[in-house]
Design a protein around this motif. Structure first.
Motif, PDB file in Angstrom:
ATOM      1  N   SER A 177     -17.201  -4.443  -4.169  1.00 35.79           N
ATOM      2  CA  SER A 177     -16.750  -5.810  -4.461  1.00 35.79           C
ATOM      3  C   SER A 177     -15.721  -6.278  -3.432  1.00 35.79           C
ATOM      4  O   SER A 177     -15.627  -7.466  -3.129  1.00 35.79           O
ATOM      5  N   SER A 178     -14.936  -5.347  -2.889  1.00 34.22           N
ATOM      6  CA  SER A 178     -13.896  -5.712  -1.923  1.00 34.22           C
ATOM      7  C   SER A 178     -14.394  -5.600  -0.486  1.00 34.22           C
ATOM      8  O   SER A 178     -13.673  -5.943   0.451  1.00 34.22           O
ATOM      9  N   THR A 180       0.817  -1.202   0.000  1.00 35.22           N
ATOM     10  CA  THR A 180       0.000   0.000   0.000  1.00 35.22           C
ATOM     11  C   THR A 180       0.852   1.254   0.000  1.00 35.22           C
ATOM     12  O   THR A 180       2.018   1.226   0.361  1.00 35.22           O
ATOM     13  N   LYS A 231     -14.722  -2.935   1.297  1.00 32.20           N
ATOM     14  CA  LYS A 231     -13.878  -2.013   2.065  1.00 32.20           C
ATOM     15  C   LYS A 231     -14.401  -0.590   1.874  1.00 32.20           C
ATOM     16  O   LYS A 231     -14.905  -0.249   0.797  1.00 32.20           O
ATOM     17  N   ILE A 285      -6.610  -2.319  -2.943  1.00 32.82           N
ATOM     18  CA  ILE A 285      -7.644  -2.809  -3.872  1.00 32.82           C
ATOM     19  C   ILE A 285      -7.076  -2.717  -5.282  1.00 32.82           C
ATOM     20  O   ILE A 285      -6.551  -1.675  -5.672  1.00 32.82           O
ATOM     21  N   ALA A 322     -15.646  -2.182  -7.080  1.00 31.68           N
ATOM     22  CA  ALA A 322     -14.209  -2.533  -7.159  1.00 31.68           C
ATOM     23  C   ALA A 322     -13.821  -3.221  -5.861  1.00 31.68           C
ATOM     24  O   ALA A 322     -14.483  -3.086  -4.859  1.00 31.68           O
ATOM     25  N   PHE A 354     -15.967   0.532  -1.573  1.00 33.25           N
ATOM     26  CA  PHE A 354     -15.554  -0.373  -2.648  1.00 33.25           C
ATOM     27  C   PHE A 354     -16.372  -1.651  -2.460  1.00 33.25           C
ATOM     28  O   PHE A 354     -16.016  -2.504  -1.634  1.00 33.25           O
ATOM     29  N   SER A 410      -7.819   3.583  -3.554  1.00 29.63           N
ATOM     30  CA  SER A 410      -7.873   2.125  -3.747  1.00 29.63           C
ATOM     31  C   SER A 410      -6.476   1.516  -3.551  1.00 29.63           C
ATOM     32  O   SER A 410      -6.342   0.426  -3.005  1.00 29.63           O
TER      33      SER A 410
END
Ligand code: FAD
Ligand code: FES
Length: 370
Positions: A283-284, A267, A286, A314, A370, A281, A309
């Motif tokens: 799909s993740s 990160t 988060k 991500i 995402a 986000f 992201s």
């Protein structure tokens, strides 16, 4: 010129495509620049898509455990349906360009998507064209020049190229032979550091004098520029000062990708407070607030959806980070964003809530897939 089929009468048609292409040849052009010829995956037959001169391809590689995508303009003409060429400069510390130039071999498969891009010219947009490029920014100009010459296009082509050393004048021999076939192709080359060489042509950077000497009636013409960002900005400024209307000047930026996380899960932490709008986000699973730019106070938020992201680990794909390539498209299901550049979004994308993560700065709480 290759002996491949030239489809003179077939107008090129773009199609969105993704899949694999096979390396057919690798040719050294000048130091640190190679042309990679890509064939259909099977190694024979026609490419599974066509393109318009000036468009680019996105290619993906796994390097050091991370999937990296970059964009490369197609330097060949779409009249050759069996192959396309990418001409790539090895960046000293570049992840993907070094991988391509140093490691790619004949027979390798390359994951690719496209064609993409609106920096195109097929002869229907104007009855003459000025193509100004520097360094590897020559690639879209080559495709256009090759195509128009093969099509026996009736208009005048002013091909202006700038490089540091005479040895960096790429495709010089081919351009001479194109000029023999096409009396309406005018070539003007300037070399900025000719000292100690036998260069007899124009010397120095692109200047007002060089432009007006090379192109009569400059202000009346459509002009395409591609090269390093400093060269493009300076040339556009000169052209506007010479009286060329800004809307006649088209520019392709090759982008300045920032160094990115080396591996998935790595990160990049921002040091400023996370007190901007929340990004979900979905799909993740988060969520986080965006970071605000300390120098600008607390409005507007400066962090993009892509930057956040990356901070959260991500994996949103990206390439140019300047709104050109469209690799970072994500669907936004709620909220509002500001996007400074939206060049790679078409009307369908906009109608379907697609945003460019590299450009999108949330105005309110948003949710993206995402
Ligand atoms: C529409 C479009 C068309 C393009 N067409 C072409 C083309 O035809 N030919 C071509 O060669 N390129 C083209 N590009 C550029 C290309 O997409 C890549 O940006 C380029 O190859 C660099 O990618 P890279 O992965 O090698 O470098 P990256 O790893 O992304 O690095 C980007 C730059 O940062 C420097 N850098 C990396 N890490 C560091 C560090 N730690 N410290 C300091 N500097 C660092 C690198 O030297 C490089 O200059 C195009 C770009 C776009 C958007
Ligand atoms: S990364 Fe190219 S448009 Fe966002």
């Amino acid at each position: 010129m290759s002996e491949s089929t030239i489809l003179k009468d077939a107008p090129p048609v773009t199609a969105k495509w993704s899949g694999y292409l096979r390396v057919g040849s690798v040719v050294n052009e000048i130091a640190n620049v190679k042309t990679i010829r890509l064939l259909p995956e099977s190694g024979e037959g026609l490419l599974p898509f066509t393109f318009v001169p000036g468009q680019f391809l996105n290619v993906a590689f796994f390097i050091g455990g991370a999937r990296m995508i970059r964009s490369y303009s197609i330097s060949s003409s779409p009249t050759h349906r069996e192959y396309l060429d990418l001409t790539i400069r090895r960046e000293p510390r570049g992840a993907v360009s070094r991988h391509i130039v140093d490691l790619l071999r004949v027979g390798d498969l390359v994951e690719a998507g496209g064609p993409v891009g609106k920096f195109t010219f097929d002869g229907s947009e104007a009855d003459n064209i000025v193509l100004i490029s520097a360094g590897v920014g020559v690639t879209p100009m080559l495709s256009i020049t090759r195509y128009l010459t093969e099509q026996a296009w009736d208009g005048e082509i002013f091909y202006i190229f700038s490089c540091s050393y005479p040895s960096e004048y790429m495709f010089a021999e081919e351009l001479v032979s194109l000029q023999k076939k096409n009396p309406k192709l005018h070539i003007a080359v300037t070399v900025t550091r000719p000292e100690g060489t036998d260069w007899k042509g124009h010397r120095g950077r692109i200047s007002k004098e060089f432009l007006t000497e090379s192109v009569p009636d400059l202000t009346a013409r459509r002009i395409h520029i591609c090269g390093p960002s400093g060269m493009m900005d300076a040339t556009k400024k000169l052209l506007v000062e010479l009286g060329v209307p800004a809307e006649q000047i088209k520019i392709e930026a090759f982008g300045t990708p920032k160094p990115t996380p080396a591996a998935a899960g790595t990160t990049a932490k921002s040091m400023s407070p996370a007190s901007g709008p929340t990004v979900n986000f979905s799909s993740s699973n988060k969520s986080s607030k965006t970071h605000l730019d300390m120098t600008n106070g607390d409005s507007p938020p400066e962090q993009t959806v892509l930057e956040l992201s990356e901070e959260l680990g991500i994996g949103i794909d990206f390439s140019c980070r300047i709104g050109t390539c469209g690799v970072c498209k994500v669907k936004m299901t709620s909220g509002e964003v500001d996007q400074e550049v939206q060049d790679s979004l078409d009307d369908d994308d906009k109608a379907n809530g697609i945003i460019l993560a590299c450009q999108a700065k949330p105005r309110s709480e948003i949710t993206v897939e995402a």
